[in-house]
Enzyme design. Structure first.
Site, PDB file in Angstrom:
ATOM      1  N   LYS A 149       0.847  -1.205   0.000  1.00 24.90           N
ATOM      2  CA  LYS A 149       0.000   0.000   0.000  1.00 24.90           C
ATOM      3  C   LYS A 149       0.878   1.249   0.000  1.00 24.90           C
ATOM      4  O   LYS A 149       2.085   1.172   0.278  1.00 24.90           O
ATOM      5  CB  LYS A 149      -0.911  -0.022   1.232  1.00 24.90           C
ATOM      6  CG  LYS A 149      -0.158  -0.030   2.566  1.00 24.90           C
ATOM      7  CD  LYS A 149      -1.090  -0.356   3.743  1.00 24.90           C
ATOM      8  CE  LYS A 149      -0.314  -0.366   5.048  1.00 24.90           C
ATOM      9  NZ  LYS A 149      -1.144  -0.830   6.175  1.00 24.90           N
ATOM     10  N   ARG A 188     -11.022   0.089  14.240  1.00 26.26           N
ATOM     11  CA  ARG A 188     -10.732   0.931  13.077  1.00 26.26           C
ATOM     12  C   ARG A 188     -11.562   0.436  11.905  1.00 26.26           C
ATOM     13  O   ARG A 188     -12.502   1.092  11.482  1.00 26.26           O
ATOM     14  CB  ARG A 188      -9.220   0.814  12.805  1.00 26.26           C
ATOM     15  CG  ARG A 188      -8.674   1.747  11.806  1.00 26.26           C
ATOM     16  CD  ARG A 188      -7.159   1.643  11.697  1.00 26.26           C
ATOM     17  NE  ARG A 188      -6.705   0.367  11.134  1.00 26.26           N
ATOM     18  CZ  ARG A 188      -5.459   0.151  10.691  1.00 26.26           C
ATOM     19  NH1 ARG A 188      -4.547   1.104  10.771  1.00 26.26           N
ATOM     20  NH2 ARG A 188      -5.122  -1.025  10.185  1.00 26.26           N
ATOM     21  N   TYR A 212      16.014  30.114   8.245  1.00 24.44           N
ATOM     22  CA  TYR A 212      14.785  30.756   8.725  1.00 24.44           C
ATOM     23  C   TYR A 212      14.790  30.918  10.243  1.00 24.44           C
ATOM     24  O   TYR A 212      15.221  30.013  10.969  1.00 24.44           O
ATOM     25  CB  TYR A 212      13.563  29.920   8.332  1.00 24.44           C
ATOM     26  CG  TYR A 212      13.203  30.058   6.878  1.00 24.44           C
ATOM     27  CD1 TYR A 212      12.792  31.280   6.358  1.00 24.44           C
ATOM     28  CD2 TYR A 212      13.276  28.964   6.025  1.00 24.44           C
ATOM     29  CE1 TYR A 212      12.452  31.401   5.009  1.00 24.44           C
ATOM     30  CE2 TYR A 212      12.945  29.078   4.686  1.00 24.44           C
ATOM     31  CZ  TYR A 212      12.536  30.302   4.188  1.00 24.44           C
ATOM     32  OH  TYR A 212      12.203  30.423   2.859  1.00 24.44           O
ATOM     33  N   MET A 249      11.997  24.271   2.862  1.00 23.64           N
ATOM     34  CA  MET A 249      11.191  23.447   1.960  1.00 23.64           C
ATOM     35  C   MET A 249      12.072  22.626   1.018  1.00 23.64           C
ATOM     36  O   MET A 249      11.800  21.458   0.764  1.00 23.64           O
ATOM     37  CB  MET A 249      10.243  24.341   1.149  1.00 23.64           C
ATOM     38  CG  MET A 249       9.269  23.557   0.288  1.00 23.64           C
ATOM     39  SD  MET A 249       8.227  24.603  -0.725  1.00 23.64           S
ATOM     40  CE  MET A 249       7.254  25.457   0.507  1.00 23.64           C
TER      41      MET A 249
HETATM   42  C1  LIG Z   1      -0.392  -1.819   6.882  1.00 20.79           C
HETATM   43  C2  LIG Z   1      -0.952  -3.116   7.278  1.00 20.79           C
HETATM   44  C3  LIG Z   1      -0.145  -4.253   7.378  1.00 20.79           C
HETATM   45  C4  LIG Z   1       1.359  -4.197   7.279  1.00 20.79           C
HETATM   46  O1  LIG Z   1       1.858  -3.741   8.506  1.00 20.79           O
HETATM   47  P1  LIG Z   1       3.414  -3.583   8.826  1.00 20.79           P
HETATM   48  O2  LIG Z   1       3.446  -3.164  10.237  1.00 20.79           O
HETATM   49  O3  LIG Z   1       3.920  -2.530   7.893  1.00 20.79           O
HETATM   50  O4  LIG Z   1       4.048  -4.901   8.575  1.00 20.79           O
HETATM   51  C5  LIG Z   1      -0.761  -5.479   7.616  1.00 20.79           C
HETATM   52  N1  LIG Z   1      -2.103  -5.547   7.779  1.00 20.79           N
HETATM   53  C6  LIG Z   1      -2.910  -4.471   7.728  1.00 20.79           C
HETATM   54  C7  LIG Z   1      -4.361  -4.627   7.953  1.00 20.79           C
HETATM   55  C8  LIG Z   1      -2.363  -3.209   7.501  1.00 20.79           C
HETATM   56  O5  LIG Z   1      -3.157  -2.130   7.476  1.00 20.79           O
END
Ligand SMILES: *Cc1c(COP(=O)(O)O)cnc(C)c1O
Length: 369
Positions: A41, A140, A262, A310
């Site tokens: 992701k 969540r 800055y 930046m």
């Molecule tokens: C992001 C995520 C993972 C991977 O987690 P890591 O800590 O990066 O290994 C696995 N399962 C779900 C549901 C996630 O949202």
């Protein structure tokens, strides 16, 4: 913007695909009999899902997770048909047919998502694969226990849905002694009892290191693939995957009592040589690193002085020989000794955020492909 010439770049991000594949193999080995997926992701945590995922598929990985449907639809054509692409958020309402047409497999997180997928299966006239997520301690996404009981009392709600895995997600896996890990495992087992028998998936990167009870049939590492330490307070078994180098754009000598940057927040205590490097917070080099981080050149620490701007940072390079650096020299900002986790600690954040903040203005060099 794509920086496709080293000469044009202000900074270079090297991504070692061999180290990445080694990390996946180590995690697969630590997963025991479970299959090891790859979580890609957020553009593979900023490292480029289009390069990372096909490389892991060649190493033998067969399951990939993204968060959004659109991430899955872009990734799917880059992977062999034997690989599955799972969508952690499931399908947004109205996008179910696109998900099916794009050969992405949703994680169903609510009764509404289950119902929509079941209906599509009815229309398609066949069973459709999905993962079913139950919440065991994150609050969540995923079905609440009462919703799982609802499915248990009315199994027809799952008609046409082929559950590949029941899954859940750990809240504190990087802390091996945290009691919530076992509590979540127990809640997960209890909820699985209520559902049709199917394979299961619980462990993220850190969860793999909690031991065999947590492996189930599929593990889902993300961060550890990219070199982030999976277990708090223990040596990191993963190979470093990235090296970030910034280019010197200017060198100057300043007198004592001259301020830099800055807010004039840093004032030279003595005559100082300053190198300005073309990386800033717009590139994901966080402003909270102001006066905290260092760059490194031939093993010498070059303290960052003043605020991160930046597009630039300023380094005190007085400890190097006068002719060591010139315009165009590369200094290390993240490497195998000055790791993502160390930079994160200095910035007051976690390695995940350092990775996913990496900017689009780097010249990206993929090694080992
Ligand atoms: C992001 C995520 C993972 C991977 O987690 P890591 O800590 O990066 O290994 C696995 N399962 C779900 C549901 C996630 O949202």
């Amino acid at each position: 913007m794509i920086v496709d010439k080293f000469e044009h770049a202000g900074a270079v991000l090297s991504i070692d695909l061999d180290a990445l594949a080694d990390n996946w193999r180590l995690l697969q080995q630590r997963s025991g009999a479970a299959a090891c997926a790859a979580v890609v992701k957020a553009d593979a945590y900023g490292l480029g899902a289009g390069r990372v995922a096909p490389h892991l598929a060649r190493a033998g990985c067969r399951a990939f997770f993204v968060a959004h449907l659109d991430e899955a639809l872009s990734l799917r054509p880059l992977l062999p048909a034997s690989c599955a692409v799972y969508v952690l958020h499931g399908v947004p309402p109205g996008a179910e047919a696109d998900c099916l047409a794009g050969d992405a497999i949703p994680v169903l997180n609510s009764l509404a998502q289950v119902e929509a997928w079941r209906r599509l299966a009815g229309t398609a006239g066949r069973r459709l694969p999905a993962l079913l997520q139950v919440d065991t301690g994150m609050a969540r996404v995923g079905l609440a226990p009462a919703e799982v009981r609802r499915l248990a009392t009315d199994p027809a709600l799952l008609d046409g849905v082929e559950i590949r895995y029941v899954m859940s997600h750990l809240a504190c896996a990087e802390e091996q002694g945290n009691p919530l890990n076992r509590v979540q495992l127990e809640r997960f087992s209890a909820l699985r009892e209520l559902l049709p028998a199917s394979a299961a998936s619980l462990a993220n990167s850190s969860g793999i290191f909690l031991g065999p009870d947590f492996h189930c049939q599929l593990t889902r590492p993300g961060a550890a693939l990219y070199g982030v330490a999976p277990v708090a307070g223990q040596p990191n078994p993963m190979r470093p995957v990235i090296r970030l180098q910034g280019k010197v754009v200017q060198l100057r000598e300043i007198d004592a009592r001259t301020s830099v940057g800055y807010g004039a927040s840093w004032v030279a205590p003595a005559p100082t040589r300053i190198a300005t490097v073309a990386v800033g917070y717009a590139d994901g080099f966080l402003r909270s690193l102001s006066s905290r981080a260092s760059a490194w050149y031939m093993g010498v620490a070059l303290p960052l002085v003043g605020k991160v701007s930046m597009d630039t940072i300023t380094l005190d390079v007085s400890s190097l020989p006068a002719d060591a650096l010139h315009e165009g020299s590369l200094v290390d900002l993240i490497n195998e000794r000055h790791t993502i986790d160390r930079v994160a600690e200095l910035a007051g954040t976690i390695g995940y955020e350092i990775l996913t903040s990496l900017g689009q203005r780097y010249f990206r060099r993929y090694l080992g492909d």
